[in-house]
Enzyme design. Structure first.
Site, PDB file in Angstrom:
ATOM      1  N   ASP A   1       0.796  -1.239   0.000  1.00  0.00           N
ATOM      2  CA  ASP A   1       0.000   0.000   0.000  1.00  0.00           C
ATOM      3  C   ASP A   1       0.830   1.292   0.000  1.00  0.00           C
ATOM      4  O   ASP A   1       0.528   2.221   0.773  1.00  0.00           O
ATOM      5  CB  ASP A   1      -0.970   0.010   1.198  1.00  0.00           C
ATOM      6  CG  ASP A   1      -1.972  -1.141   1.157  1.00  0.00           C
ATOM      7  OD1 ASP A   1      -1.904  -1.960   0.230  1.00  0.00           O
ATOM      8  OD2 ASP A   1      -2.824  -1.214   2.065  1.00  0.00           O
TER       9      ASP A   1
ATOM     10  N   ASP B   1      -4.458  -0.828  -1.928  1.00  0.00           N
ATOM     11  CA  ASP B   1      -5.761  -0.664  -1.288  1.00  0.00           C
ATOM     12  C   ASP B   1      -6.659  -0.043  -2.360  1.00  0.00           C
ATOM     13  O   ASP B   1      -6.282   0.958  -2.983  1.00  0.00           O
ATOM     14  CB  ASP B   1      -5.568   0.289  -0.094  1.00  0.00           C
ATOM     15  CG  ASP B   1      -6.516   0.021   1.055  1.00  0.00           C
ATOM     16  OD1 ASP B   1      -6.818  -1.153   1.342  1.00  0.00           O
ATOM     17  OD2 ASP B   1      -6.949   1.008   1.690  1.00  0.00           O
TER      18      ASP B   1
ATOM     19  N   HIS C   1     -10.622   0.734  -2.961  1.00  0.00           N
ATOM     20  CA  HIS C   1     -12.009   0.719  -2.477  1.00  0.00           C
ATOM     21  C   HIS C   1     -12.983   1.392  -3.447  1.00  0.00           C
ATOM     22  O   HIS C   1     -12.665   2.435  -4.020  1.00  0.00           O
ATOM     23  CB  HIS C   1     -12.108   1.496  -1.157  1.00  0.00           C
ATOM     24  CG  HIS C   1     -11.258   0.965  -0.056  1.00  0.00           C
ATOM     25  ND1 HIS C   1     -11.315  -0.336   0.392  1.00  0.00           N
ATOM     26  CD2 HIS C   1     -10.331   1.571   0.737  1.00  0.00           C
ATOM     27  CE1 HIS C   1     -10.468  -0.501   1.391  1.00  0.00           C
ATOM     28  NE2 HIS C   1      -9.851   0.632   1.618  1.00  0.00           N
TER      29      HIS C   1
ATOM     30  N   HIS D   1     -17.641   2.270  -0.030  1.00  0.00           N
ATOM     31  CA  HIS D   1     -17.075   1.247   0.870  1.00  0.00           C
ATOM     32  C   HIS D   1     -17.480   1.476   2.326  1.00  0.00           C
ATOM     33  O   HIS D   1     -17.449   2.602   2.818  1.00  0.00           O
ATOM     34  CB  HIS D   1     -15.546   1.227   0.743  1.00  0.00           C
ATOM     35  CG  HIS D   1     -14.948  -0.037   1.254  1.00  0.00           C
ATOM     36  ND1 HIS D   1     -14.345  -0.125   2.481  1.00  0.00           N
ATOM     37  CD2 HIS D   1     -14.890  -1.279   0.716  1.00  0.00           C
ATOM     38  CE1 HIS D   1     -13.926  -1.374   2.660  1.00  0.00           C
ATOM     39  NE2 HIS D   1     -14.240  -2.090   1.600  1.00  0.00           N
TER      40      HIS D   1
ATOM     41  N   HIS E   1     -10.645   6.915   1.373  1.00  0.00           N
ATOM     42  CA  HIS E   1      -9.259   6.838   0.886  1.00  0.00           C
ATOM     43  C   HIS E   1      -9.131   5.758  -0.187  1.00  0.00           C
ATOM     44  O   HIS E   1      -9.949   4.836  -0.238  1.00  0.00           O
ATOM     45  CB  HIS E   1      -8.305   6.521   2.045  1.00  0.00           C
ATOM     46  CG  HIS E   1      -8.553   5.159   2.638  1.00  0.00           C
ATOM     47  ND1 HIS E   1      -9.537   4.919   3.567  1.00  0.00           N
ATOM     48  CD2 HIS E   1      -7.966   3.960   2.399  1.00  0.00           C
ATOM     49  CE1 HIS E   1      -9.543   3.631   3.881  1.00  0.00           C
ATOM     50  NE2 HIS E   1      -8.605   3.019   3.177  1.00  0.00           N
TER      51      HIS E   1
ATOM     52  N   LYS F   1      -6.952  -4.999  -3.097  1.00  0.00           N
ATOM     53  CA  LYS F   1      -7.732  -5.515  -1.961  1.00  0.00           C
ATOM     54  C   LYS F   1      -8.647  -4.427  -1.428  1.00  0.00           C
ATOM     55  O   LYS F   1      -8.384  -3.241  -1.617  1.00  0.00           O
ATOM     56  CB  LYS F   1      -6.792  -6.011  -0.859  1.00  0.00           C
ATOM     57  CG  LYS F   1      -5.885  -4.913  -0.333  1.00  0.00           C
ATOM     58  CD  LYS F   1      -4.839  -5.444   0.608  1.00  0.00           C
ATOM     59  CE  LYS F   1      -3.994  -4.352   1.173  1.00  0.00           C
ATOM     60  NZ  LYS F   1      -4.719  -3.328   1.953  1.00  0.00           N
TER      61      LYS F   1
ATOM     62  N   CYS G   1      -2.092  -2.557   7.641  1.00  0.00           N
ATOM     63  CA  CYS G   1      -1.949  -3.511   6.540  1.00  0.00           C
ATOM     64  C   CYS G   1      -0.681  -4.346   6.619  1.00  0.00           C
ATOM     65  O   CYS G   1      -0.700  -5.523   6.269  1.00  0.00           O
ATOM     66  CB  CYS G   1      -2.112  -2.796   5.209  1.00  0.00           C
ATOM     67  SG  CYS G   1      -3.842  -2.281   5.001  1.00  0.00           S
TER      68      CYS G   1
HETATM   69  C1  VGL Z   1      -4.780   0.754   5.587  1.00  0.00           C
HETATM   70  C2  VGL Z   1      -6.423   1.610   6.931  1.00  0.00           C
HETATM   71  C3  VGL Z   1      -7.354   1.443   5.930  1.00  0.00           C
HETATM   72  C4  VGL Z   1      -3.341   0.386   5.428  1.00  0.00           C
HETATM   73  C5  VGL Z   1      -5.709   0.590   4.576  1.00  0.00           C
HETATM   74  O1  VGL Z   1      -2.871   0.282   4.261  1.00  0.00           O
HETATM   75  O2  VGL Z   1      -2.653   0.194   6.465  1.00  0.00           O
HETATM   76  N1  VGL Z   1      -5.155   1.248   6.758  1.00  0.00           N
HETATM   77  N2  VGL Z   1      -6.983   0.943   4.752  1.00  0.00           N
HETATM   78 ZN    ZN Z   2      -8.340   0.992   3.146  1.00  0.00          ZN
END
Ligand code: VGL
Ligand code: ZN
Length: 207
Positions: A13, A51, A53, A57, A86, A111, A156
């Protein structure tokens, strides 16, 4: 390439929304990029996660009437932090940091694309049962050791490292190439949990 082919670099990410100025900025997130790029030179097997979404979401506070970011909610699979919106599919926030080398990655795992379930881990969604397919991919390629870097250490990276260890991979988290959100003590909890699952840590800046 200095690493054997049973070792993979998993880059988690490293996206604009998790860097300074992003929607869910991780403090100094972008600082890891040069080190991640340097580490990439060592590995034959390189995987990026993203990430990814949809706008509606359910992990977004915006999609819960009267809720603010960082409050908790209950999902069918358990408690869930509500995040600022995000990494919305196709937006600049969801794109990889512009300085992250991504041309030589073998695979990009997306994901968090199911509206009703969040996915911190690169291996399983937050219900801990829906797989992303990454485990099978790595096994088929003969990989048994994973080096993890990315954002955020306590979400993550943590969930990916713990799931991978549970699946029998050797897991090394490179802490210099990670940055944390640290929400209500989540960094310490993450470190303890990773350690208790046999995850080890590397720190390249420390000689
Ligand atoms: C993440 C919060 C929500 C991460 C992703 O990549 O750590 N944290 N979505
Ligand atoms: Zn996320």
């Amino acid at each position: 390439m200095t690493r054997p082919t049973n070792e993979a670099l998993i880059m988690i990410d490293i996206q604009n929304d998790f860097c300074s100025g992003g929607a869910l900025a991780v403090e100094r997130g972008e600082e890891i990029v040069p080190l991640v790029n340097q580490l990439q030179n060592e590995f034959a097997v390189k995987v990026l996660t993203q990430d990814w979404h949809p706008q509606d979401h359910k992990s977004f506070a915006d999609n819960h009437e009267g809720k603010q970011p960082y409050e908790m909610t209950e999902m069918p699979y358990g408690p869930q932090v509500l995040w600022p919106s995000h990494c919305v599919q196709g937006t600049n926030g969801a794109a990889f940091h512009k300085d992250l080398k991504n041309d030589s990655a073998d695979l990009i795992v997306r994901k968090g694309f199911r509206p009703y379930i969040d996915s911190y881990s690169a291996f399983f969604e937050n219900d801990h049962t829906t797989p992303t397919g990454l485990c099978g991919y790595l096994r088929e390629r003969g990989v048994d050791t994973l080096h993890m870097v990315g954002l955020a250490t306590d979400f993550c990276v943590r969930f990916s490292a713990v799931d991978a260890a549970k699946q029998g991979f050797n897991v090394i988290v490179h802490l210099d190439a990670c940055r944390a959100i640290d929400l209500n003590g989540s960094l310490k909890e993450a470190m303890d949990e990773m350690q208790s699952h046999g995850v080890t840590f590397a720190d390249e800046m420390v000689a």
